[in-house]
Each structure stands twice: as C-alpha cells, then as structure tokens.
Design a protein around this motif. Structure first.
Motif, PDB file in Angstrom:
ATOM      1  N   VAL A 127       0.848  -1.195   0.000  1.00  0.00           N
ATOM      2  CA  VAL A 127       0.000   0.000   0.000  1.00  0.00           C
ATOM      3  C   VAL A 127       0.883   1.244   0.000  1.00  0.00           C
ATOM      4  CG1 VAL A 127      -1.904   1.195   1.124  1.00  0.00           C
ATOM      5  CG2 VAL A 127      -1.694  -1.293   1.362  1.00  0.00           C
ATOM      6  N   TYR A 128       0.711   2.089  -1.016  1.00  0.00           N
ATOM      7  CA  TYR A 128       1.474   3.328  -1.133  1.00  0.00           C
ATOM      8  C   TYR A 128       0.666   4.516  -0.611  1.00  0.00           C
ATOM      9  CZ  TYR A 128       4.986   1.098  -4.099  1.00  0.00           C
ATOM     10  OH  TYR A 128       6.001   0.297  -4.564  1.00  0.00           O
ATOM     11  N   ILE A 129       1.328   5.337   0.210  1.00  0.00           N
ATOM     12  CA  ILE A 129       0.703   6.596   0.625  1.00  0.00           C
ATOM     13  C   ILE A 129       1.580   7.800   0.276  1.00  0.00           C
ATOM     14  CG2 ILE A 129      -0.743   5.619   2.434  1.00  0.00           C
ATOM     15  CD1 ILE A 129       1.390   6.563   4.465  1.00  0.00           C
ATOM     16  N   ALA A 130       2.759   7.543  -0.280  1.00  0.00           N
ATOM     17  CA  ALA A 130       3.665   8.605  -0.748  1.00  0.00           C
ATOM     18  C   ALA A 130       4.748   7.948  -1.588  1.00  0.00           C
ATOM     19  CB  ALA A 130       4.267   9.378   0.419  1.00  0.00           C
ATOM     20  N   PHE A 131       5.544   8.779  -2.256  1.00  0.00           N
ATOM     21  CA  PHE A 131       6.660   8.258  -3.057  1.00  0.00           C
ATOM     22  C   PHE A 131       7.815   9.247  -2.975  1.00  0.00           C
ATOM     23  CE2 PHE A 131       3.051   9.741  -5.613  1.00  0.00           C
ATOM     24  CZ  PHE A 131       3.549  10.922  -6.141  1.00  0.00           C
ATOM     25  N   LEU A 132       8.275   9.451  -1.719  1.00  0.00           N
ATOM     26  CA  LEU A 132       9.302  10.449  -1.470  1.00  0.00           C
ATOM     27  C   LEU A 132      10.607  10.149  -2.188  1.00  0.00           C
ATOM     28  CD1 LEU A 132       8.731  10.993   2.361  1.00  0.00           C
ATOM     29  CD2 LEU A 132       7.752  12.267   0.449  1.00  0.00           C
ATOM     30  N   GLY A 133      10.850   8.875  -2.503  1.00  0.00           N
ATOM     31  CA  GLY A 133      12.086   8.500  -3.179  1.00  0.00           C
ATOM     32  C   GLY A 133      11.983   8.409  -4.683  1.00  0.00           C
ATOM     33  N   GLY A 134      10.789   8.546  -5.206  1.00  0.00           N
ATOM     34  CA  GLY A 134      10.595   8.453  -6.652  1.00  0.00           C
ATOM     35  C   GLY A 134       9.251   7.849  -7.003  1.00  0.00           C
ATOM     36  N   ALA A 135       8.612   8.400  -8.044  1.00  0.00           N
ATOM     37  CA  ALA A 135       7.262   7.985  -8.413  1.00  0.00           C
ATOM     38  C   ALA A 135       7.222   6.985  -9.555  1.00  0.00           C
ATOM     39  CB  ALA A 135       6.423   9.212  -8.793  1.00  0.00           C
ATOM     40  N   LYS A 136       8.349   6.770 -10.248  1.00  0.00           N
ATOM     41  CA  LYS A 136       8.348   5.900 -11.418  1.00  0.00           C
ATOM     42  C   LYS A 136       9.380   4.789 -11.261  1.00  0.00           C
ATOM     43  CE  LYS A 136       6.795   9.466 -14.677  1.00  0.00           C
ATOM     44  NZ  LYS A 136       7.096  10.178 -15.947  1.00  0.00           N
ATOM     45  N   ALA A 137       8.898   3.558 -11.249  1.00  0.00           N
ATOM     46  CA  ALA A 137       9.788   2.399 -11.167  1.00  0.00           C
ATOM     47  C   ALA A 137      10.174   1.968 -12.581  1.00  0.00           C
ATOM     48  CB  ALA A 137       9.102   1.253 -10.443  1.00  0.00           C
ATOM     49  N   LYS A 138      11.452   1.711 -12.795  1.00  0.00           N
ATOM     50  CA  LYS A 138      11.916   1.353 -14.135  1.00  0.00           C
ATOM     51  C   LYS A 138      11.532  -0.067 -14.519  1.00  0.00           C
ATOM     52  CE  LYS A 138      15.852   4.535 -14.108  1.00  0.00           C
ATOM     53  NZ  LYS A 138      17.323   4.672 -14.209  1.00  0.00           N
ATOM     54  N   GLU A 139      11.538  -0.963 -13.538  1.00  0.00           N
ATOM     55  CA  GLU A 139      11.220  -2.350 -13.838  1.00  0.00           C
ATOM     56  C   GLU A 139      10.301  -2.922 -12.765  1.00  0.00           C
ATOM     57  OE1 GLU A 139      14.634  -4.765 -14.388  1.00  0.00           O
ATOM     58  OE2 GLU A 139      15.450  -3.577 -16.033  1.00  0.00           O
ATOM     59  N   VAL A 140       9.344  -3.725 -13.187  1.00  0.00           N
ATOM     60  CA  VAL A 140       8.439  -4.412 -12.274  1.00  0.00           C
ATOM     61  C   VAL A 140       8.368  -5.869 -12.696  1.00  0.00           C
ATOM     62  CG1 VAL A 140       6.106  -4.522 -11.330  1.00  0.00           C
ATOM     63  CG2 VAL A 140       7.062  -2.308 -12.009  1.00  0.00           C
ATOM     64  N   LYS A 141       8.548  -6.776 -11.745  1.00  0.00           N
ATOM     65  CA  LYS A 141       8.480  -8.204 -12.040  1.00  0.00           C
ATOM     66  C   LYS A 141       7.017  -8.661 -11.988  1.00  0.00           C
ATOM     67  CE  LYS A 141      13.095  -9.170 -10.176  1.00  0.00           C
ATOM     68  NZ  LYS A 141      13.862  -9.915  -9.154  1.00  0.00           N
ATOM     69  N   LEU A 142       6.353  -8.621 -13.133  1.00  0.00           N
ATOM     70  CA  LEU A 142       4.938  -8.957 -13.178  1.00  0.00           C
ATOM     71  C   LEU A 142       4.687 -10.413 -12.805  1.00  0.00           C
ATOM     72  CD1 LEU A 142       3.880  -7.027 -16.411  1.00  0.00           C
ATOM     73  CD2 LEU A 142       3.681  -6.294 -14.030  1.00  0.00           C
ATOM     74  N   GLY A 143       5.626 -11.287 -13.195  1.00  0.00           N
ATOM     75  CA  GLY A 143       5.467 -12.698 -12.865  1.00  0.00           C
ATOM     76  C   GLY A 143       5.438 -12.924 -11.365  1.00  0.00           C
ATOM     77  N   GLN A 144       6.262 -12.172 -10.657  1.00  0.00           N
ATOM     78  CA  GLN A 144       6.292 -12.279  -9.198  1.00  0.00           C
ATOM     79  C   GLN A 144       4.949 -11.855  -8.591  1.00  0.00           C
ATOM     80  OE1 GLN A 144       9.205  -9.639  -7.395  1.00  0.00           O
ATOM     81  NE2 GLN A 144       9.800 -11.203  -5.904  1.00  0.00           N
ATOM     82  N   ILE A 145       4.369 -10.806  -9.141  1.00  0.00           N
ATOM     83  CA  ILE A 145       3.065 -10.345  -8.670  1.00  0.00           C
ATOM     84  C   ILE A 145       2.000 -11.411  -8.914  1.00  0.00           C
ATOM     85  CG2 ILE A 145       1.256  -8.610  -9.005  1.00  0.00           C
ATOM     86  CD1 ILE A 145       3.493  -6.646  -9.789  1.00  0.00           C
ATOM     87  N   MET A 146       2.046 -12.024 -10.076  1.00  0.00           N
ATOM     88  CA  MET A 146       1.046 -13.041 -10.430  1.00  0.00           C
ATOM     89  C   MET A 146       1.202 -14.310  -9.595  1.00  0.00           C
ATOM     90  SD  MET A 146       1.275 -12.481 -14.545  1.00  0.00           S
ATOM     91  CE  MET A 146       0.300 -13.924 -14.954  1.00  0.00           C
TER      92      MET A 146
END
Length: 329
Positions: A237-256
């Motif tokens: 759960v995100y409530i802020a993104f003080l370190g950065g709002a855009k992730a370069k890579e996301v492991k979709l397989g891991q999420i699934m």
C-alpha cells in the motif's frame, strides 16, 4: 465576543517564511458541520508539501492549511445531532485547521476520551484516519500477520506501529538513524536502512517467510525489495513516493505467482462518505483503546500558535519522532 479570528495563510509557495497570519471572520458552520474553537492542531507532511506548492487543496476548498484539530465545540449546524456546544472533540478537517476556529463535517469528528489532552487529541485524526484506511481497510491487516512500515518514526509510522501492536500484529519498520531505531524499539523491530539491508534483516529474523502488508512512503527505490518480501496474497500500500514515483522495472510474474495486491491512496481525494466510514471504524475499534490510555500518538514537540514557522522548520528537517503539534490556547 469578537467575530474575528487569526488564521495562518501560505502567501506563496516556498519556505517557512511564506507562512503568515491574517485576521478574518470566524466561519459559520453549514447544516452538517461543527464549529470547533481550536485548542491545538497537528502538523502533517501534506501541510509541508502544500506550503511548497506541491500538493494544493482541491478546487473550491479553503487554501488555509491544517488537516486536524482538537478543541471545544463552539457552534453546530442545524442537522448536527451527535455533538453539542461545549463537547471536547478532535476532527479531520477538509483544510483550515491552522486557525483559532475551524469548521469540520460532523461525520469527521471524534469525541476526546477523558484523560486525553488536547495536544494528544490534535495528533490523532490525520494519522489514524490514514493508517486505518490504508493498513486496515485497504491492506486488510489482521491479528497474527506481519506488517512492514517504511518511515517508522513519522507521525504515520508511529501511529501504524502502535495500532498494530495493540491489535496483535507483529511489525518491522525502516528508519534513518540508530537514534530513531532506539526511539521506537518499544513498538517494533526497527531497521536503519542507511546501514542495513532491510530485506536481509527481515528475512533473517523471519526465516525467509516474508510479510503480509507493507505501508510504503518511499516509492520506486523500494519496489523490488517490497515485492521480494511480500508473501503469497501480500498487500503493498502506497501513501507517498518520497524516493521516486516511477519504477523502471516491475516483475509482473512475481506479482502473479504470489497473487500480490499493489494499491495506494491519498486522504485528500476521499469523499465525505469514505471519510465517514473511516470515522466509524475508528470509533468502534480504536476509540476504546484511547479511552484506556492506549495507542495514543507519540508527541515529539509542541509549539505556540505564533511559532508556526519554527514548527514547520522542524518538519522540514525530518528529525522528529512522532508528531509535531501547535497549541493555540
């Protein structure tokens, strides 16, 4: 009695010097509103962002900052039934809390339990509403689970940790110094992210079993480690993104494969009905804890009403552990 009051305005986006006082008419509550004579109000990260011009109030909403107040009911609207003049209350405002008087919707008001001071009560609404909505409503954290809180010494962080502890939820938290590790050691297992890899520490402490819920204010830099740590059916759960709002890579397989849920919210965008629902949850589950002297907010420092610039300066440093509160009376 004078019909005017002092309030604090942001003259233009910038530093603490852009906070100024002005005299205005005391507001009149609408039918569903309560007028609170403010004894104290809490400071929150959205106030700082608003001052900096990064988080403006929605169109049609007062530009006066301040999201939480505590005080005494001074007047009530024609449709108000739960509160009366003289009641001690705290409330989640829709803005305007940096003032001697503030109007608050009745459905966003909580009675202050006996034994709880105005300073303590002023630190309750914004953080407890945020934590309840994100950790417990959206994150669905429950007894027996494990929760990781990033930014553990913030107002949100200390509130989340205290509430989780009271409700039988084990926690870990990331903080930025060894002093902050010690400051919340009574609440959680804290990790200095500057000297330790929080993923490794949690895995070592938890037999690589992961965590169920993560409340994150950092954003992109922590995404990979967050996904690694979440166990099956975990919730991020995100409530802020003080370190950065855009992730370069996301492991979709891991999420699934883990059936992960990634979500987030802001309090400012929630409508009246949503805030009313959060109020009811707090009344049912958390208010009884406050009445017993439990789960009250950690207060870092208090300031007087004429010291708003100094109060914001403390928030700007990030050195606080818990909440910064301004006493109006």
């Amino acid at each position: 009695m004078s019909n005017t009051m002092q309030q604090i305005m942001i003259t233009e986006p910038g530093g603490v010097e852009k906070l100024a006082y002005e005299s205005v008419a005391i507001p009149t509550p609408e039918a569903n509103e309560v007028l609170v004579k403010v004894h104290a109000f809490g400071l929150n990260r959205p106030d700082i962002l608003q001052r900096q011009g990064l988080y403006p109030m929605p169109k049609g909403v007062t530009p006066v900052p301040g999201l939480e107040v505590a005080g005494v009911v001074d007047a009530v609207g024609s449709d108000v039934t739960e509160f009366k003049v003289g009641d001690k209350v705290c409330g989640l405002t829709n803005g305007g809390g940096y003032a001697e008087y503030c109007v608050v919707p009745e459905t966003q008001i909580l009675a202050i339990p006996a034994g709880v001071s105005f300073v303590q009560a002023a630190a309750i609404p914004e953080t407890f509403y945020t934590v309840w909505a994100n950790v417990f409503q959206m994150g669905q954290a429950k007894a027996g689970e494990i929760v990781l809180i990033h930014g553990g010494t913030s107002g949100i962080g200390t509130t989340a940790l205290a509430l989780c502890k009271a409700l039988g939820i084990r926690t870990f938290a990331t903080v930025g110094s060894d002093e902050k590790v010690q400051a919340i050691s009574h609440l959680t297992t804290a990790i200095n992210y500057k000297t330790q890899d929080f993923e490794q520490v949690i895995n070592a402490a938890n037999d690589n079993a992961g965590v169920d819920v993560i409340l994150d204010i950092v954003g992109a830099p922590y995404l990979a480690q967050n996904l690694n740590l979440l166990r099956r059916d975990g919730r991020l759960v995100y409530i802020a993104f003080l370190g950065g709002a855009k992730a370069k890579e996301v492991k979709l397989g891991q999420i699934m494969m883990k059936r992960l849920t990634i979500t987030g919210s802001t309090m400012r965008a929630r409508n009246t009905a949503e805030k009313a629902e959060i109020t009811q949850g707090l009344k049912q589950v958390v208010a009884p804890l406050w009445a017993k002297g439990e789960c009250l907010p950690m207060i870092y420092k208090t300031f007087k009403f004429d010291q708003i610039q100094a109060a914001h300066a403390i928030m700007d440093t990030g050195e606080h552990v818990g909440k910064v509160v301004v006493e109006v009376i």
